[in-house]
Design a protein around this motif. Structure first.
Motif, PDB file in Angstrom:
ATOM      1  N   LYS A  12       0.846  -1.195   0.000  1.00  0.00           N
ATOM      2  CA  LYS A  12       0.000   0.000   0.000  1.00  0.00           C
ATOM      3  C   LYS A  12       0.883   1.247   0.000  1.00  0.00           C
ATOM      4  O   LYS A  12       2.038   1.193   0.416  1.00  0.00           O
ATOM      5  CB  LYS A  12      -0.893  -0.006   1.242  1.00  0.00           C
ATOM      6  CG  LYS A  12      -1.968  -1.075   1.204  1.00  0.00           C
ATOM      7  CD  LYS A  12      -2.828  -0.981   2.469  1.00  0.00           C
ATOM      8  CE  LYS A  12      -4.168  -1.641   2.262  1.00  0.00           C
ATOM      9  NZ  LYS A  12      -5.059  -1.394   3.433  1.00  0.00           N
ATOM     10  N   PHE A  13       0.282   2.332  -0.451  1.00  0.00           N
ATOM     11  CA  PHE A  13       1.041   3.583  -0.648  1.00  0.00           C
ATOM     12  C   PHE A  13       0.251   4.772  -0.127  1.00  0.00           C
ATOM     13  O   PHE A  13      -0.981   4.777  -0.165  1.00  0.00           O
ATOM     14  CB  PHE A  13       1.310   3.800  -2.140  1.00  0.00           C
ATOM     15  CG  PHE A  13       2.073   2.678  -2.787  1.00  0.00           C
ATOM     16  CD1 PHE A  13       3.461   2.670  -2.771  1.00  0.00           C
ATOM     17  CD2 PHE A  13       1.410   1.616  -3.398  1.00  0.00           C
ATOM     18  CE1 PHE A  13       4.174   1.625  -3.357  1.00  0.00           C
ATOM     19  CE2 PHE A  13       2.111   0.568  -3.985  1.00  0.00           C
ATOM     20  CZ  PHE A  13       3.492   0.580  -3.956  1.00  0.00           C
ATOM     21  N   TYR A  14       0.984   5.777   0.318  1.00  0.00           N
ATOM     22  CA  TYR A  14       0.354   7.081   0.499  1.00  0.00           C
ATOM     23  C   TYR A  14      -0.073   7.573  -0.873  1.00  0.00           C
ATOM     24  O   TYR A  14       0.672   7.442  -1.850  1.00  0.00           O
ATOM     25  CB  TYR A  14       1.332   8.088   1.085  1.00  0.00           C
ATOM     26  CG  TYR A  14       1.812   7.769   2.476  1.00  0.00           C
ATOM     27  CD1 TYR A  14       0.907   7.720   3.539  1.00  0.00           C
ATOM     28  CD2 TYR A  14       3.156   7.529   2.731  1.00  0.00           C
ATOM     29  CE1 TYR A  14       1.343   7.440   4.825  1.00  0.00           C
ATOM     30  CE2 TYR A  14       3.610   7.251   4.013  1.00  0.00           C
ATOM     31  CZ  TYR A  14       2.692   7.194   5.062  1.00  0.00           C
ATOM     32  OH  TYR A  14       3.124   6.916   6.321  1.00  0.00           O
ATOM     33  N   VAL A  15      -1.254   8.158  -0.953  1.00  0.00           N
ATOM     34  CA  VAL A  15      -1.707   8.758  -2.210  1.00  0.00           C
ATOM     35  C   VAL A  15      -1.882  10.255  -1.977  1.00  0.00           C
ATOM     36  O   VAL A  15      -2.747  10.675  -1.208  1.00  0.00           O
ATOM     37  CB  VAL A  15      -3.004   8.114  -2.717  1.00  0.00           C
ATOM     38  CG1 VAL A  15      -3.473   8.806  -3.991  1.00  0.00           C
ATOM     39  CG2 VAL A  15      -2.771   6.622  -2.998  1.00  0.00           C
ATOM     40  N   VAL A  94       5.358   8.325  -2.214  1.00  0.00           N
ATOM     41  CA  VAL A  94       3.998   8.849  -2.349  1.00  0.00           C
ATOM     42  C   VAL A  94       3.640   8.811  -3.826  1.00  0.00           C
ATOM     43  O   VAL A  94       4.407   9.292  -4.663  1.00  0.00           O
ATOM     44  CB  VAL A  94       3.902  10.312  -1.865  1.00  0.00           C
ATOM     45  CG1 VAL A  94       2.479  10.835  -2.074  1.00  0.00           C
ATOM     46  CG2 VAL A  94       4.309  10.432  -0.400  1.00  0.00           C
TER      47      VAL A  94
END
Lengths: 227, 227
Positions: A12-15, A94
């Motif tokens: 998962k990633f910061y968006v 990000v």
DNA sequence: TCAAAAGTGTTAAGTTTACACCCATGA
DNA sequence: TCATGGGTGTAAACTTAACACTTTTGA
């Protein structure tokens, strides 16, 4: 529907969200940029940004980020695209989604903007921007130019009533080239949704110039736009 | 640079990739779609997809996903945009970045495609797609049409040597409208980078048709394209 | 009275569209 | 010999571009 973790093997990633905010003032196209007072890259210039939260779509996050800076709602916005290079933000990974917005420069919360340390900057004289923000600006500017040539989105940058000289100056700033006044007015005259009013603007000249208005209802019915 | 968790108060998301894969065959524009044999929405039609991984950019992830399905590298791809509605994937929250690709339909790994349960489908007769994939396709199709009208990307859908009739049929499929043969050929004739060769294609007619080739070097130097 | 911006038409050049017949060949 | 797709030019309609002077009025 219960969450089932179909995808749990994936990371998962910061968006992030970044906003390219266009304004038009004194005949010049400008961007609202902020001097970062937080890390990373504190003290440098950047776009207004934020992060997508759990309870909002990316589009809604963009609206929120714009509102946080300007106090404005119901602003014309378009997505520019996702920027997903691994090292684009050197602090953390990000993946950012950029949006551009067109706002009327008379018409935002100046106090909020000041408190964010944000300033209007002529689009042709931008300072160096952090990360890949220049790339976002370039793409946004091209998209906006393209869209504005074929859709009447430019009116979002003007007050409700405007003179033909203002409209022409705006399009000259968008295209980065001058236009012939008579040919410009001839084209405007063919578009029924650019209606003249009985008002005269006396601030720009001694003689005064007729004020016009964009009529969206007429545009929706009959509109062909090309400037 | 050490990671410092500047953003740790923000949530993280799965970031998906979806590919709109255009091909051209028998005079028709088609998409490579797969019948999902996994959850969620097993048994329905969808775009080829995947997830961004830690060690790759979004663009690289898209290339990988396309390669996983077709075996192809070095394919023309463009980002369509990010799709970030909260419930767009009813299984889990996924923010997806869509890309379109233009491939030459003779020229991919048929076995790989079969093993993914993927099939070419006429773009004008698409089955119902899962999630927001139809929206992605619509946006991709518009972007591709726009881009193809002004950049010679369409040649990616043709074999290296092609007849003018093939080229015209391709553009008719892209635009969804027929064109005048003489006017079309007149326009092609003005573009020096569409060179004729000494080869004749005898498969399409008794008389045979001259084969042409796109010369990218000439295009880069002199190219104005408009079809 | 004059400086400064507003307003106004015509013509030539270029681009786009419409349109129909002959050609070469293999079956 | 004929059916099939390949190949070719011209004229009218439309669109775009170039161009300069008069008007109004406040300072």
């Amino acid at each position: 529907m219960p969450k089932r973790n179909f995808y749990r093997e994936h990371p998962k990633f910061y968006v992030g969200i970044d906003c390219i905010i266009f304004g038009f003032q004194k005949g010049r196209l400008s961007l609202l940029l902020l001097k970062r007072n937080f890390e990373p890259s504190k003290g440098m210039w950047s776009l207004m940004g934020g992060f997508v939260q759990k309870d909002e779509s990316a589009d809604d996050a963009a609206k929120r980020v714009l509102r946080e800076l300007t106090g404005l709602d119901n602003v014309y916005m378009e997505q520019v695209g996702a920027f997903g290079e691994i090292e684009r933000d050197p602090g953390e990974r990000v993946i950012s989604v950029a949006y551009y917005a067109l706002i009327n420069i008379d018409d935002y919360d100046k106090e909020l903007v000041r408190s964010h340390n944000a300033f209007w900057t002529d689009i042709n004289e931008l300072p160096e921007l952090i990360f890949d923000h220049q790339e976002m600006v370039d793409k946004a500017r091209n998209m906006m130019k393209q869209k504005a040539s074929v859709n009447p989105i430019g009116f979002n940058l003007l007050p409700e009533l405007f003179t033909l000289t203002q409209l022409q100056t705006l399009y000259e700033a968008i295209y980065g080239e001058t236009m012939d006044k008579r040919n410009f007015r001839k084209r405007v005259a063919t578009m029924e949704f650019i209606e003249n009013t009985d008002f005269i603007d006396k601030t720009g000249s001694k003689r005064g110039a007729r004020l016009y208005r964009m009529n969206s209802d007429i545009y929706r019915k009959t509109g062909k736009f090309k400037l």
